[in-house]
Motif scaffolding. Structure first.
Motif, PDB file in Angstrom:
ATOM      1  N   ALA A  62      39.385  77.165  48.958  1.00  0.00           N
ATOM      2  CA  ALA A  62      39.961  76.155  49.684  1.00  0.00           C
ATOM      3  C   ALA A  62      39.520  74.666  50.495  1.00  0.00           C
ATOM      4  O   ALA A  62      39.931  74.186  51.325  1.00  0.00           O
ATOM      5  CB  ALA A  62      39.448  77.826  50.952  1.00  0.00           C
ATOM      6  N   GLY A  63      38.781  74.807  49.732  1.00  0.00           N
ATOM      7  CA  GLY A  63      37.974  72.837  49.481  1.00  0.00           C
ATOM      8  C   GLY A  63      37.422  72.843  50.986  1.00  0.00           C
ATOM      9  O   GLY A  63      38.208  71.667  51.472  1.00  0.00           O
ATOM     10  N   HIS A  64      36.883  73.636  51.296  1.00  0.00           N
ATOM     11  CA  HIS A  64      36.154  73.464  52.028  1.00  0.00           C
ATOM     12  C   HIS A  64      35.310  72.380  52.926  1.00  0.00           C
ATOM     13  O   HIS A  64      34.400  70.626  51.885  1.00  0.00           O
ATOM     14  CB  HIS A  64      34.728  73.995  52.727  1.00  0.00           C
ATOM     15  N   SER A  65      35.274  71.421  53.648  1.00  0.00           N
ATOM     16  CA  SER A  65      35.075  70.028  53.507  1.00  0.00           C
ATOM     17  C   SER A  65      32.838  70.692  54.209  1.00  0.00           C
ATOM     18  O   SER A  65      32.466  71.347  54.307  1.00  0.00           O
ATOM     19  CB  SER A  65      34.898  70.077  55.439  1.00  0.00           C
ATOM     20  N   LYS A  66      32.392  68.727  53.808  1.00  0.00           N
ATOM     21  CA  LYS A  66      30.914  69.135  54.866  1.00  0.00           C
ATOM     22  C   LYS A  66      30.657  70.058  55.263  1.00  0.00           C
ATOM     23  O   LYS A  66      29.528  70.314  56.095  1.00  0.00           O
ATOM     24  CB  LYS A  66      30.621  67.792  54.199  1.00  0.00           C
ATOM     25  N   THR A  67      31.344  69.627  56.875  1.00  0.00           N
ATOM     26  CA  THR A  67      31.188  70.151  58.893  1.00  0.00           C
ATOM     27  C   THR A  67      30.941  71.828  58.009  1.00  0.00           C
ATOM     28  O   THR A  67      30.287  72.306  58.521  1.00  0.00           O
ATOM     29  CB  THR A  67      32.409  69.738  59.020  1.00  0.00           C
ATOM     30  N   ALA A  68      32.324  72.586  57.702  1.00  0.00           N
ATOM     31  CA  ALA A  68      32.701  73.581  57.403  1.00  0.00           C
ATOM     32  C   ALA A  68      30.928  74.204  56.244  1.00  0.00           C
ATOM     33  O   ALA A  68      30.534  75.400  56.841  1.00  0.00           O
ATOM     34  CB  ALA A  68      33.733  73.973  56.121  1.00  0.00           C
ATOM     35  N   ARG A  69      30.469  73.714  55.506  1.00  0.00           N
ATOM     36  CA  ARG A  69      29.434  73.942  54.650  1.00  0.00           C
ATOM     37  C   ARG A  69      28.032  73.701  55.390  1.00  0.00           C
ATOM     38  O   ARG A  69      27.096  74.274  55.471  1.00  0.00           O
ATOM     39  CB  ARG A  69      29.115  72.872  53.317  1.00  0.00           C
ATOM     40  N   GLU A  70      27.965  72.738  56.475  1.00  0.00           N
ATOM     41  CA  GLU A  70      26.493  72.683  57.825  1.00  0.00           C
ATOM     42  C   GLU A  70      26.989  73.748  58.424  1.00  0.00           C
ATOM     43  O   GLU A  70      26.112  74.583  58.888  1.00  0.00           O
ATOM     44  CB  GLU A  70      26.862  71.404  58.320  1.00  0.00           C
ATOM     45  N   LEU A  71      27.881  74.214  58.852  1.00  0.00           N
ATOM     46  CA  LEU A  71      28.519  75.114  60.507  1.00  0.00           C
ATOM     47  C   LEU A  71      28.226  76.620  59.550  1.00  0.00           C
ATOM     48  O   LEU A  71      27.650  78.006  60.258  1.00  0.00           O
ATOM     49  CB  LEU A  71      29.820  75.137  59.644  1.00  0.00           C
ATOM     50  N   MET A  72      27.758  76.332  58.372  1.00  0.00           N
ATOM     51  CA  MET A  72      27.820  78.087  57.129  1.00  0.00           C
ATOM     52  C   MET A  72      26.014  78.534  57.255  1.00  0.00           C
ATOM     53  O   MET A  72      26.261  80.043  57.946  1.00  0.00           O
ATOM     54  CB  MET A  72      27.703  77.983  56.010  1.00  0.00           C
ATOM     55  N   GLU A  73      25.688  77.560  57.936  1.00  0.00           N
ATOM     56  CA  GLU A  73      24.340  77.752  57.729  1.00  0.00           C
ATOM     57  C   GLU A  73      23.787  78.537  59.076  1.00  0.00           C
ATOM     58  O   GLU A  73      22.699  79.303  59.163  1.00  0.00           O
ATOM     59  CB  GLU A  73      23.801  76.312  58.181  1.00  0.00           C
TER      60      GLU A  73
END
Ligand code: HEM
Length: 135
Positions: A62-73
């Protein structure tokens, strides 16, 4: 002081597979995305579709952004017990047993050139008959 990370089995994670109780696994980490279902820009259906399995590939695709990866936490609840993941046994490729190569070649040659041995036998028979008559 070291933080204690909770370890979950895939079976345990898989039990949370509903709209109002949804856990997913990405890269060996377990996320409780229940409260994120309605907000997920990719939709809740994609999250529900990956419950009970490792969703790393789908997440990366899905090509998640850096923001999405930070949100995951924010949704991280523990790690996956890798031993609980049932591996799909690799398909075994059964190779048809080939007969001995040189024997096979000889058989093929005999099939192809059957005239040669038959001619040799016929000629030898004819010669031996001729010789026996002469005597
Ligand atoms: C905790 C886990 C997840 C979080 C926090 C998350 C967050 C996000 C965010 C913020 C976006 C907006 C675009 C971006 O910033 O990259 C997004 C888009 C998307 N996500 Fe996720 N996501 C998660 C898991 C997943 C999983 C497991 C899948 C696939 C099974 C998925 C599929 C998608 C798709 C297809 C989009 C694109 C939507 C579009 O642009 O049309 N996401 N996600």
């Amino acid at each position: 002081m070291p933080t204690l990370t909770k370890i979950y089995s895939m079976e345990e994670v898989a039990a949370h597979n509903k709209q109002d109780d949804c856990w997913i696994v990405i890269d060996g980490k377990v996320y409780d995305v229940t409260s994120y279902m309605d907000e997920h820009p990719g939709g809740d259906d994609v999250l529900l579709a990956v419950t009970g399995k490792d969703a790393t590939d789908e997440f990366e695709d899905a090509g998640h952004s850096k923001t999405a990866r930070e949100l995951m936490e924010e949704y991280f609840i523990g790690e996956l017990d890798e031993d609980s993941v049932q591996e799909i046994p690799e398909l075994k490729i059964y190779k048809k047993e080939e007969p001995n190569d040189s024997v096979q070649k000889l058989v093929d040659l005999t099939k192809q050139y059957w005239v040669v041995p038959v001619s040799v036998i016929t000629i030898s028979l004819a010669v031996s008959v001729l010789f026996s008559r002469k005597k």
